[in-house]
Design a protein around this motif. Structure first.
Motif, PDB file in Angstrom:
ATOM      1  N   TRP A 136      -3.943   1.484   6.736  1.00 27.14           N
ATOM      2  CA  TRP A 136      -2.781   0.878   6.101  1.00 27.14           C
ATOM      3  C   TRP A 136      -2.050   1.930   5.296  1.00 27.14           C
ATOM      4  O   TRP A 136      -2.652   2.811   4.689  1.00 27.14           O
ATOM      5  CB  TRP A 136      -3.208  -0.252   5.174  1.00 27.14           C
ATOM      6  N   ASN A 137      -0.748   1.828   5.250  1.00 25.83           N
ATOM      7  CA  ASN A 137       0.067   2.687   4.407  1.00 25.83           C
ATOM      8  C   ASN A 137      -0.295   2.401   2.947  1.00 25.83           C
ATOM      9  O   ASN A 137      -0.306   1.247   2.515  1.00 25.83           O
ATOM     10  CB  ASN A 137       1.545   2.404   4.671  1.00 25.83           C
ATOM     11  N   ARG A 197       5.711  -4.362  -1.293  1.00 22.98           N
ATOM     12  CA  ARG A 197       5.848  -5.772  -0.919  1.00 22.98           C
ATOM     13  C   ARG A 197       5.681  -6.697  -2.127  1.00 22.98           C
ATOM     14  O   ARG A 197       6.381  -7.687  -2.247  1.00 22.98           O
ATOM     15  CB  ARG A 197       4.849  -6.150   0.168  1.00 22.98           C
ATOM     16  N   PHE A 202       2.205   0.260   0.836  1.00 23.04           N
ATOM     17  CA  PHE A 202       2.651  -1.013   1.409  1.00 23.04           C
ATOM     18  C   PHE A 202       2.552  -2.158   0.416  1.00 23.04           C
ATOM     19  O   PHE A 202       3.520  -2.876   0.173  1.00 23.04           O
ATOM     20  CB  PHE A 202       1.832  -1.333   2.659  1.00 23.04           C
ATOM     21  N   SER A 203       1.385  -2.339  -0.184  1.00 21.13           N
ATOM     22  CA  SER A 203       1.190  -3.509  -1.045  1.00 21.13           C
ATOM     23  C   SER A 203       2.065  -3.458  -2.286  1.00 21.13           C
ATOM     24  O   SER A 203       2.635  -4.467  -2.689  1.00 21.13           O
ATOM     25  CB  SER A 203      -0.280  -3.661  -1.428  1.00 21.13           C
ATOM     26  N   THR A 225      -4.809  -5.013   1.138  1.00 18.20           N
ATOM     27  CA  THR A 225      -4.824  -4.461   2.488  1.00 18.20           C
ATOM     28  C   THR A 225      -6.261  -4.165   2.878  1.00 18.20           C
ATOM     29  O   THR A 225      -7.058  -3.715   2.065  1.00 18.20           O
ATOM     30  CB  THR A 225      -3.986  -3.174   2.559  1.00 18.20           C
TER      31      THR A 225
END
Length: 127
Positions: free
Chosen positions: A32-33, A40, A36-37, A11
């Motif tokens: 970015w949260n 995902r 998130f990565s 990110t």
């Protein structure tokens, strides 16, 4: 044999945008949260494992069989989650391209079932 595929999502760093208008300035900060990565990447790995196992399962009726070794070779030769299906019998390539009635069984399976496999993978990937 290939190894299980690792997905890496990077990110970007946060950004600050400032816009000057007639009434003053507006500043927006984009970040970015943090989780998130990781979420995902795990979802993509599960989706790849699902695709590999579904392809092997759905190739079964399409694969030519005399003793069943050709079908089992896909299970034995494949690392689930690698994105590759390997059939490890010495005659697999010849059967795949030259069999009279059931050649190119992966392609035939993909043409029949790709929509349902992709739909299931989307559920694992979270999309």
């Amino acid at each position: 044999m290939s190894a299980k595929r690792n997905f890496v999502i990077q990110t970007p760093r946060g950004s600050i945008y400032t816009v000057k208008t007639a009434n003053g300035t507006v500043t927006a900060k984009m970040e970015w949260n943090q989780g998130f990565s990781g979420r995902r990447e795990a979802g993509f790995s599960k989706a790849q494992g699902f695709i590999d196992s579904e392809c092997i399962r759905r190739m079964n009726p399409e694969t030519p069989r005399l003793t069943g070794v050709l079908i089992k070779s896909a299970t034995l030769g494949t690392v689930i989650g690698s994105g590759e299906i390997n059939q490890i019998t010495p005659y697999a390539r010849r059967q795949y391209y030259e069999h009279k009635e059931k050649s190119r069984w992966f392609e035939r399976m993909k043409n029949r079932h790709k929509d349902s496999i992709l739909k299931g993978a989307q559920q694992y990937a979270g999309g």
